[in-house]
Design a protein around this motif. Structure first.
Motif, PDB file in Angstrom:
ATOM      1  N   LEU A   1      23.073  16.009 -23.289  1.00 37.09           N
ATOM      2  CA  LEU A   1      22.244  17.155 -23.880  1.00 37.09           C
ATOM      3  C   LEU A   1      21.346  17.737 -22.577  1.00 37.09           C
ATOM      4  CD1 LEU A   1      20.850  15.669 -27.124  1.00 37.09           C
ATOM      5  CD2 LEU A   1      22.967  17.111 -26.901  1.00 37.09           C
ATOM      6  N   ALA A   2      21.742  19.069 -22.414  1.00 35.61           N
ATOM      7  CA  ALA A   2      20.792  19.703 -21.452  1.00 35.61           C
ATOM      8  C   ALA A   2      19.767  20.733 -22.163  1.00 35.61           C
ATOM      9  CB  ALA A   2      21.757  20.498 -20.487  1.00 35.61           C
ATOM     10  N   ALA A   3      18.582  20.702 -21.797  1.00 33.89           N
ATOM     11  CA  ALA A   3      17.694  21.554 -22.203  1.00 33.89           C
ATOM     12  C   ALA A   3      17.517  22.977 -21.547  1.00 33.89           C
ATOM     13  CB  ALA A   3      16.203  20.943 -22.016  1.00 33.89           C
ATOM     14  N   ASN A   4      17.722  23.910 -22.615  1.00 35.39           N
ATOM     15  CA  ASN A   4      17.714  25.369 -22.007  1.00 35.39           C
ATOM     16  C   ASN A   4      16.234  25.614 -21.985  1.00 35.39           C
ATOM     17  OD1 ASN A   4      17.525  28.502 -22.347  1.00 35.39           O
ATOM     18  ND2 ASN A   4      19.686  27.921 -22.313  1.00 35.39           N
ATOM     19  N   LEU A   5      15.683  25.634 -20.714  1.00 35.51           N
ATOM     20  CA  LEU A   5      14.277  25.870 -20.375  1.00 35.51           C
ATOM     21  C   LEU A   5      13.944  27.327 -20.687  1.00 35.51           C
ATOM     22  CD1 LEU A   5      13.761  23.753 -17.088  1.00 35.51           C
ATOM     23  CD2 LEU A   5      13.685  23.026 -19.519  1.00 35.51           C
ATOM     24  N   SER A   6      14.876  28.316 -20.769  1.00 30.39           N
ATOM     25  CA  SER A   6      14.632  29.513 -21.342  1.00 30.39           C
ATOM     26  C   SER A   6      13.898  29.520 -22.827  1.00 30.39           C
ATOM     27  CB  SER A   6      15.356  30.595 -21.155  1.00 30.39           C
ATOM     28  OG  SER A   6      15.984  30.854 -19.788  1.00 30.39           O
ATOM     29  N   MET A   7      14.324  28.696 -23.496  1.00 33.71           N
ATOM     30  CA  MET A   7      13.843  28.548 -24.728  1.00 33.71           C
ATOM     31  C   MET A   7      13.009  27.724 -25.063  1.00 33.71           C
ATOM     32  SD  MET A   7      17.309  30.040 -26.996  1.00 33.71           S
ATOM     33  CE  MET A   7      17.732  31.826 -26.567  1.00 33.71           C
ATOM     34  N   LEU A   8      13.489  26.047 -24.684  1.00 39.06           N
ATOM     35  CA  LEU A   8      12.478  25.086 -24.995  1.00 39.06           C
ATOM     36  C   LEU A   8      11.383  24.693 -23.860  1.00 39.06           C
ATOM     37  CD1 LEU A   8      15.560  22.458 -25.523  1.00 39.06           C
ATOM     38  CD2 LEU A   8      14.498  24.089 -27.204  1.00 39.06           C
ATOM     39  N   PHE A   9      10.293  24.170 -24.344  1.00 36.07           N
ATOM     40  CA  PHE A   9       9.293  23.852 -23.774  1.00 36.07           C
ATOM     41  C   PHE A   9       8.632  24.928 -23.064  1.00 36.07           C
ATOM     42  CE2 PHE A   9      12.297  20.404 -23.474  1.00 36.07           C
ATOM     43  CZ  PHE A   9      11.691  19.474 -23.767  1.00 36.07           C
ATOM     44  N   THR A  10       8.497  25.986 -23.933  1.00 39.37           N
ATOM     45  CA  THR A  10       7.840  27.311 -23.305  1.00 39.37           C
ATOM     46  C   THR A  10       6.430  27.126 -23.489  1.00 39.37           C
ATOM     47  OG1 THR A  10       8.247  28.432 -25.627  1.00 39.37           O
ATOM     48  CG2 THR A  10       9.862  28.955 -23.905  1.00 39.37           C
ATOM     49  N   GLU A  11       5.673  26.099 -23.891  1.00 40.05           N
ATOM     50  CA  GLU A  11       4.517  25.670 -24.016  1.00 40.05           C
ATOM     51  C   GLU A  11       3.963  25.455 -22.700  1.00 40.05           C
ATOM     52  OE1 GLU A  11       6.705  23.792 -27.556  1.00 40.05           O
ATOM     53  OE2 GLU A  11       6.713  23.888 -25.423  1.00 40.05           O
ATOM     54  N   HIS A  12       4.852  25.320 -21.450  1.00 40.14           N
ATOM     55  CA  HIS A  12       4.532  25.268 -20.215  1.00 40.14           C
ATOM     56  C   HIS A  12       4.833  26.232 -19.376  1.00 40.14           C
ATOM     57  CE1 HIS A  12       4.175  20.721 -21.090  1.00 40.14           C
ATOM     58  NE2 HIS A  12       5.090  20.936 -22.185  1.00 40.14           N
ATOM     59  N   ASP A  13       4.072  26.201 -18.315  1.00 41.66           N
ATOM     60  CA  ASP A  13       4.688  27.475 -17.220  1.00 41.66           C
ATOM     61  C   ASP A  13       6.200  26.871 -16.984  1.00 41.66           C
ATOM     62  OD1 ASP A  13       2.295  28.642 -16.880  1.00 41.66           O
ATOM     63  OD2 ASP A  13       1.586  27.561 -15.447  1.00 41.66           O
ATOM     64  N   PHE A  14       7.099  27.920 -16.403  1.00 35.39           N
ATOM     65  CA  PHE A  14       8.521  27.466 -16.159  1.00 35.39           C
ATOM     66  C   PHE A  14       8.653  26.511 -15.404  1.00 35.39           C
ATOM     67  CE2 PHE A  14      12.452  28.216 -14.169  1.00 35.39           C
ATOM     68  CZ  PHE A  14      13.492  28.306 -15.293  1.00 35.39           C
ATOM     69  N   LEU A  15       8.075  26.503 -14.039  1.00 36.22           N
ATOM     70  CA  LEU A  15       8.272  25.193 -13.232  1.00 36.22           C
ATOM     71  C   LEU A  15       7.858  23.858 -13.657  1.00 36.22           C
ATOM     72  CD1 LEU A  15       7.467  27.038  -9.906  1.00 36.22           C
ATOM     73  CD2 LEU A  15       9.857  26.259 -10.938  1.00 36.22           C
TER      74      LEU A  15
END
Length: 268
Positions: free
Chosen positions: A4-18
């Motif tokens: 599984l790969a997390a899509n960081l454009s949609m998941l974990f948006t509680e955090h700054d991108f980096l």
């Protein structure tokens, strides 16, 4: 084994991108994908990947003016030079990030056309699409990378040029490049066509990447009309060894909704 790969454009948006790279790793993901890397220097992204210990598995070519509503350049007549520049830029990032595949978004057909004009526009887009993909696949092959195309549903993205699996396969076969592959998003396919397992069985030789989300709301995969455990089990039985991109919008905080993935190593 399901990867599984997390899509960081949609998941974990509680955090700054980096900071999302480490958040994904802490939740048990070993790969990440996202829409676009171009707001950050490749060296900084490579550092985030290394610090988190995750792999970059996918991102998109520059799509044109995203904020103005453009959704890719690959099929747009008159934008060929811009598309070629986008290919070179994406592959530069892919080299820095060790990313083995990039996705070329097709773009939108013109709006407000009558039937005849729309047919003519589609023919022009199709010819441009094939020529641009031949160029992009050739450039990607020079660095040992795959180029992906993805049918996207026309409910979420009205007017998108590529919307059905058979259309994508016909394009892949017409281009004739070994490294041009199918990005199969089960969310989009369910909306447009359904019959997901039979599609996967038939299209397995073309698969370069798979993505999942609940249907119809695009929330967690355990919510909605698609029974993902059966689909992931069938993919594994078929011998698919690629990544499964989790491209969904969490209904609440990301970690709160990860219970669906515990069987695959995720940690709520």
């Amino acid at each position: 084994m399901t990867r599984l790969a997390a899509n960081l454009s949609m998941l974990f948006t509680e955090h700054d991108f980096l900071d999302r790279f480490q958040a994904a790793a802490d939740a048990g993901f070993h790969g990440v994908e996202y829409l676009f890397p171009y707001a950050h220097a490749p060296a900084r992204l490579a550092e985030a990947l290394e610090e988190a210990g995750v792999e970059q598995v996918l991102f998109n070519l520059p799509p044109g003016d995203w904020e103005a509503g453009e959704r890719g350049l690959a099929s747009l007549p008159g934008r060929e030079a811009e598309f070629r520049d986008a290919v070179i830029e994406a592959l530069r990032y892919a080299e820095h990030l060790g990313c083995p595949r990039v996705h070329a978004m097709a773009g939108l057909l013109p709006e407000g056309l009558d039937d005849r004009a729309r047919d003519e526009a589609r023919e022009a887009h199709h010819a441009t699409y094939l020529e641009n993909l031949r160029f992009a696949a050739g450039e990607a092959a020079r660095t040992g990378r795959e180029l992906l195309i993805e049918p996207i549903n026309t409910r979420d993205m009205p007017g998108y040029f590529l919307s059905r699996q058979d259309q994508a396969v016909a394009v892949i076969e017409a281009v004739g490049a070994d490294n041009l592959r199918l990005q199969f998003d089960l969310y989009h396919c369910q909306i447009m066509e359904g019959d997901l397992i039979r599609h996967l069985e038939r299209l397995l030789p073309h698969l370069g990447h798979v993505q999942i989300a609940g249907v119809p709301e695009r929330h967690e995969p355990d919510v909605g009309e698609v029974h993902y455990p059966a689909i992931l089990e069938r993919l594994e039985a078929l011998g698919y060894g690629g990544w499964i991109g989790c491209e969904y919008r969490p209904a609440a905080a990301t970690r709160d909704g990860l219970g669906w993935g515990q069987a695959y190593g995720l940690r709520p």
